[in-house]
Design a protein around this motif. Structure first.
Motif, PDB file in Angstrom:
ATOM      1  N   ILE A   7      -8.415 -28.313 -58.290  1.00 26.53           N
ATOM      2  CA  ILE A   7      -8.367 -27.739 -56.950  1.00 26.53           C
ATOM      3  C   ILE A   7      -9.757 -27.828 -56.328  1.00 26.53           C
ATOM      4  CG2 ILE A   7      -8.711 -25.389 -57.867  1.00 26.53           C
ATOM      5  CD1 ILE A   7      -6.403 -25.144 -55.284  1.00 26.53           C
ATOM      6  N   VAL A   8      -9.793 -28.196 -55.057  1.00 25.42           N
ATOM      7  CA  VAL A   8     -11.062 -28.348 -54.348  1.00 25.42           C
ATOM      8  C   VAL A   8     -11.214 -27.178 -53.386  1.00 25.42           C
ATOM      9  CG1 VAL A   8     -12.406 -29.836 -52.810  1.00 25.42           C
ATOM     10  CG2 VAL A   8     -10.811 -30.846 -54.449  1.00 25.42           C
ATOM     11  N   CYS A   9     -12.363 -26.542 -53.375  1.00 23.15           N
ATOM     12  CA  CYS A   9     -12.611 -25.468 -52.418  1.00 23.15           C
ATOM     13  C   CYS A   9     -12.613 -26.071 -51.012  1.00 23.15           C
ATOM     14  CB  CYS A   9     -13.939 -24.758 -52.692  1.00 23.15           C
ATOM     15  SG  CYS A   9     -14.323 -23.531 -51.429  1.00 23.15           S
ATOM     16  N   GLU A  10     -11.793 -25.485 -50.125  1.00 27.44           N
ATOM     17  CA  GLU A  10     -11.675 -26.026 -48.771  1.00 27.44           C
ATOM     18  C   GLU A  10     -12.948 -25.816 -47.957  1.00 27.44           C
ATOM     19  OE1 GLU A  10      -8.306 -24.395 -46.785  1.00 27.44           O
ATOM     20  OE2 GLU A  10      -6.912 -25.121 -48.310  1.00 27.44           O
ATOM     21  N   ASP A  13     -16.199 -27.656 -50.968  1.00 27.60           N
ATOM     22  CA  ASP A  13     -15.890 -28.888 -51.710  1.00 27.60           C
ATOM     23  C   ASP A  13     -16.219 -28.875 -53.203  1.00 27.60           C
ATOM     24  OD1 ASP A  13     -14.839 -30.070 -49.467  1.00 27.60           O
ATOM     25  OD2 ASP A  13     -16.770 -30.854 -48.812  1.00 27.60           O
ATOM     26  N   VAL A  14     -16.429 -27.723 -53.773  1.00 22.65           N
ATOM     27  CA  VAL A  14     -16.598 -27.671 -55.231  1.00 22.65           C
ATOM     28  C   VAL A  14     -15.224 -27.896 -55.874  1.00 22.65           C
ATOM     29  CG1 VAL A  14     -17.291 -26.260 -57.207  1.00 22.65           C
ATOM     30  CG2 VAL A  14     -18.516 -26.066 -55.045  1.00 22.65           C
ATOM     31  N   VAL A  15     -15.208 -28.694 -56.942  1.00 20.67           N
ATOM     32  CA  VAL A  15     -13.935 -28.970 -57.621  1.00 20.67           C
ATOM     33  C   VAL A  15     -13.812 -28.079 -58.856  1.00 20.67           C
ATOM     34  CG1 VAL A  15     -12.546 -30.738 -58.752  1.00 20.67           C
ATOM     35  CG2 VAL A  15     -14.018 -31.357 -56.829  1.00 20.67           C
ATOM     36  N   TYR A  16     -12.651 -27.461 -58.993  1.00 20.37           N
ATOM     37  CA  TYR A  16     -12.400 -26.607 -60.154  1.00 20.37           C
ATOM     38  C   TYR A  16     -11.188 -27.113 -60.909  1.00 20.37           C
ATOM     39  CZ  TYR A  16     -15.419 -23.223 -57.844  1.00 20.37           C
ATOM     40  OH  TYR A  16     -16.479 -22.610 -57.249  1.00 20.37           O
ATOM     41  N   ARG A  31     -19.074 -20.420 -55.775  1.00 24.37           N
ATOM     42  CA  ARG A  31     -20.220 -20.670 -54.903  1.00 24.37           C
ATOM     43  C   ARG A  31     -20.128 -19.913 -53.572  1.00 24.37           C
ATOM     44  NH1 ARG A  31     -21.391 -26.428 -52.368  1.00 24.37           N
ATOM     45  NH2 ARG A  31     -22.250 -27.139 -54.346  1.00 24.37           N
ATOM     46  N   CYS A  32     -18.943 -19.997 -52.903  1.00 21.52           N
ATOM     47  CA  CYS A  32     -18.872 -19.419 -51.559  1.00 21.52           C
ATOM     48  C   CYS A  32     -17.912 -18.235 -51.437  1.00 21.52           C
ATOM     49  CB  CYS A  32     -18.511 -20.492 -50.533  1.00 21.52           C
ATOM     50  SG  CYS A  32     -16.784 -20.974 -50.580  1.00 21.52           S
ATOM     51  N   GLY A  33     -17.161 -17.947 -52.485  1.00 19.39           N
ATOM     52  CA  GLY A  33     -16.296 -16.773 -52.456  1.00 19.39           C
ATOM     53  C   GLY A  33     -14.973 -16.958 -51.736  1.00 19.39           C
TER      54      GLY A  33
END
Ligand SMILES: [Zn+2]
Length: 203
Positions: A7-10, A13-16, A31-33
């Motif tokens: 899943i990519v943070c919208e 863009d960090v990928v988890y 990173r951004c919550g």
């Protein structure tokens, strides 16, 4: 809503890598919550809310007329079932049956069955009676619930009739438009979440 492995943070863009969440848990970006995704119960509660809303809108779409026609001073209001009945009476029985199934019977059955399953699982916390058969029925009915086809047909008819008579849309037609949207969302839900929810309940 197929669950993919990553899943990519919208927002940043960090990928988890996706992990299974427990009930009512929410995955947040480190990173951004921002919210990444939610646990199964929350998704099911959203589904239940949408199913209940769909039922209300379905009733409105069927109780109120779709269109009103004014022909030489005579006003004629037509409901969904009225239009199906008229199609039957004018000798296009096959169209009437098809419309009755795809616009009325299948969507209503779908909404009621999903409401029953979700209500049992989320509110009563009980394994629904006949679960497996109902899940099969839902899967079979999905492609045949086609309110959108009827909606387009109704709009085309309104435009065509507009040349001959004064015609305007009534609340039922707007409700049908909203219902089309709601059922598209409901049909996109991952039914496997229901299996998972059932698995988690004690015998
Ligand atoms: Zn982020």
């Amino acid at each position: 809503m197929q669950a993919s492995k990553f899943i990519v943070c919208e927002h940043c863009d960090v990928v988890y890598q996706r992990a299974d969440l427990a009930r009512k848990q929410t995955a947040l970006c480190v990173r951004c919550g921002a919210e990444l995704y939610r646990g199964p119960t929350m998704q099911l509660q959203t589904m239940l809310a949408l199913v209940v809303t769909s039922l209300v809108v379905f009733v409105i779409a069927n109780v109120y007329p779709l269109v009103a026609m004014d022909m030489h001073g005579v006003e004629n209001h037509s409901t969904l079932l009225g239009a199906i009945g008229a199609a039957w009476n004018t000798g296009v029985g096959s169209i009437a049956v098809l419309a009755a199934l795809t616009v009325f019977l299948f969507p209503l059955t779908q909404i009621l069955l999903l409401g029953y399953l979700l209500g049992s699982l989320l509110i009563l916390h009980r394994k629904p009676f006949g679960f497996i058969d109902i899940m099969h029925a839902l899967r079979l009915m999905r492609p045949w619930s086609m309110v959108e086809v009827f909606l387009i047909g109704a709009l085309v008819a309104v435009v065509k009739i507009a040349g001959m008579a004064e015609v305007h849309a009534e609340p039922g037609l707007y409700a049908l438009g909203v219902l089309t949207f709601l059922l598209t969302v409901v049909n996109a839900f991952d039914l496997r979440l229901l299996w998972d929810a059932r698995e988690r309940l004690p015998e």
